[in-house]
Design an enzyme around this catalytic site. Structure first.
Site, PDB file in Angstrom:
ATOM      1  N   SER A 266       4.163  -0.966  -4.092  1.00 55.52           N
ATOM      2  CA  SER A 266       4.019   0.077  -3.082  1.00 55.52           C
ATOM      3  C   SER A 266       2.554   0.444  -2.912  1.00 55.52           C
ATOM      4  O   SER A 266       1.711   0.098  -3.739  1.00 55.52           O
ATOM      5  CB  SER A 266       4.806   1.308  -3.508  1.00 55.52           C
ATOM      6  N   LYS A 267       2.312   1.163  -1.816  1.00 56.73           N
ATOM      7  CA  LYS A 267       0.976   1.657  -1.524  1.00 56.73           C
ATOM      8  C   LYS A 267       0.469   2.511  -2.693  1.00 56.73           C
ATOM      9  O   LYS A 267      -0.690   2.460  -3.059  1.00 56.73           O
ATOM     10  CB  LYS A 267       1.083   2.514  -0.264  1.00 56.73           C
ATOM     11  N   ARG A 268       1.402   3.271  -3.270  1.00 55.42           N
ATOM     12  CA  ARG A 268       1.039   4.144  -4.390  1.00 55.42           C
ATOM     13  C   ARG A 268       0.561   3.343  -5.608  1.00 55.42           C
ATOM     14  O   ARG A 268      -0.340   3.760  -6.305  1.00 55.42           O
ATOM     15  CB  ARG A 268       2.224   5.031  -4.773  1.00 55.42           C
TER      16      ARG A 268
END
Ligand code: GLU
Length: 512
Positions: A266-268
């Site tokens: 994920s982007k996170r």
């Protein structure tokens, strides 16, 4: 591979809602490689039917990312083509008739439920066995739709303009199966599928209807998309069956997920572990949230697509470094793995390092110039820069490393790591460097061999090991313990700068 009859046509169909995740670029790449391998067309279709999720600039950003990767669509909103328009919002009128055709055939129905009705249903039907109730064959009979209202009521409500949607009528207890090119035989129990909305109250189709209609009208033969879309496949298969016939359906391939340190990447994860996740820098215009791109981190496009190709595919050999042409030649969908592919940032950097080595200095030059300029180092002499790139490129992992690895060829170092010299420093070494400067000054032919021989014979004369003098010399010229051969550095920066840097360092050592 299955028989390929007729022209291969594949599509990448993003919704322009934000930055382009590396998984999205891998989907582009596999579609593109497959199309080009079979002399086919790669189509970019913009799926912007959800106007509430429209994001300014997201479509242009997609073109820029593809173009940076060296992938040009054959057809797209920007490139045009015979099956346009390629932006779904511009095809709005086209979908309605297919939704109505489904109603006529009994495969879809009108539904008039308000947001409150839906929420009430969810609250009332929620149970331990059914924690998130869906609008499906078990529930539809308690809602406001063509099943529960008379034809007259339905017609009257439509004429009065009561907001309504069209939903697919998913049969209960039917097995829906298809042959995926990666997952092979896949089947679903229709009872687990909900009556998805096909046409929204604003007259816009949903993704499900639009994707099927457009794949048909655009004559798409193969559709490769992320595995997260596998659960939507039964709806699409039924729509193909009801509208166009299953023999017309493209061959599907649902690509494995890209995994991060904890499940789906994920982007996170990028922010947490310090690696980029998007192809290029992206700032969300709504929140101003910034996400870093591989390009700006210092990746070469050749490396980026190479590392993506190998996230879920292998050629069946030990070879890992592939150019786009080689990938087109070697790619086969049979060698795409079923299970998720783990993204390894260290490995990603290795690919970049390999591609920096492969590229000639001339082709790296424009980007290196930009890297230097971004730190206010203006280089006008391309020939000199070429020489420097050749000298340092094997030491660079990211393009941004070119700054640290080459800045001292253009200006005196800002900082000298004198701490590394001090422990073994003594007066003899100081005299050595003072004398060496005099000798350099009187040198008429400034070349590497002379610079080195003068150094070594003076060291021998003074009975100091040359190895003990080379580290101080490097720090004087470069600032730290890095860089190519020290005499080559002296040769490149020239006599004046060499002598000046040695003197600056000697003064600093004395004053400490
Ligand atoms: N619009 C979908 C997306 O945003 C496309 C999925 C598909 O390829 O069918 O990814």
């Amino acid at each position: 591979m299955q028989n390929i009859n007729g022209k291969v046509r594949v599509r990448f169909a993003p919704s322009p809602t934000g930055g382009l995740h590396l998984g999205g670029v891998r989907t582009v790449l596999y579609n593109y490689l497959f199309a080009k391998k079979f002399g086919g067309d790669f189509i970019l279709r913009i799926e912007d039917t959800d106007q509430t999720r429209f994001v300014e600039g997201a479509e242009d950003y997609i073109y820029n990312c593809l173009s940076w990767c060296g992938i040009e669509p054959d057809e797209s909103p920007k490139h045009g083509g015979p099956y346009g328009p390629y932006r779904q919002s511009e095809r709005k009128e086209l979908y309605k008739k297919y939704a109505e055709e489904l109603i006529e055939k009994g495969y879809a129905y009108y539904a008039f439920d308000t947001q409150e009705d839906l929420e009430k249903m969810r609250a009332e039907c929620k149970s331990d066995e059914n924690p998130s109730p869906q609008y499906d064959s078990k529930i539809r009979m308690r809602m406001k739709n063509s099943f529960t209202l008379s034809t007259e009521e339905v017609n009257a409500m439509i004429n009065e303009g009561v907001p309504h949607v069209i939903r697919i009528n998913i049969p209960s207890n039917e097995s829906i199966s298809f042959n995926d090119l990666i997952h092979h035989e896949v089947s679903f129990d229709s009872s687990t599928v909900d009556d998805k909305v096909l046409l929204k109250a604003d007259g816009m189709p949903t993704y499900h209807l639009a994707v099927v209609v457009d794949d048909y009208l655009m004559k798409i033969t193969h559709a490769f998309r992320g595995e997260e879309w596998l659960s939507s496949a039964p709806v699409h298969i039924l729509l193909w069956k009801y509208l166009f016939g299953l023999d017309q359906m493209p061959q599907w391939a649902h690509l494995p997920l890209i995994l991060g340190p904890n499940g789906k990447l994920s982007k996170r994860d990028g922010a947490k572990y310090g690696f980029p996740v998007y192809a290029m820098n992206w700032t969300d215009p709504r929140s101003n949230e910034f996400t870093e791109g591989f390009k700006e981190r210092g990746f070469l496009p050749e490396a980026f697509i190479n590392l993506l190709a190998l996230l879920g595919w292998n050629s069946g050999t030990e070879k890992e470094v592939f150019s786009l042409e080689e990938m087109i030649d070697q790619f086969s969908i049979e060698r795409v793995h079923k299970s998720g592919a783990k993204f390894d940032y260290e490995k990603a950097k290795w690919f970049n390092q390999e591609w920096i080595k492969i590229n000639a200095a001339e082709s790296l030059l424009p980007e290196v110039k930009k890297v230097l300029l971004s730190k206010s180092v203006v280089v006008e002499d391309d020939e000199y820069l070429n020489t420097i790139i050749t000298l340092v490129k094997d030491r660079c992992v990211l393009m941004t490393d070119f700054f640290e690895q080459s800045v001292y060829f253009f200006k005196n170092p800002d900082y000298l790591d004198l701490e590394a010299i001090k422990p073994k420093w003594n007066e003899e070494k100081k005299y050595f460097f003072e004398e060496y400067c005099n000798k350099l000054d009187s040198m008429t032919n400034w070349n590497v061999i002379e610079i080195e021989n003068t150094f070594k014979s003076l060291a021998a004369e003074k009975n100091i090991k040359p190895g003990e003098l080379q580290l101080p010399m490097r720090i004087m010229l470069v600032g730290g313990k890095f860089g190519p051969a020290v005499f080559e550095i002296a040769h490149q920066i020239g006599k004046t700068a060499t002598i000046q840097r040695i003197n600056i360092a000697l003064t600093q050592i004395i004053n400490q």
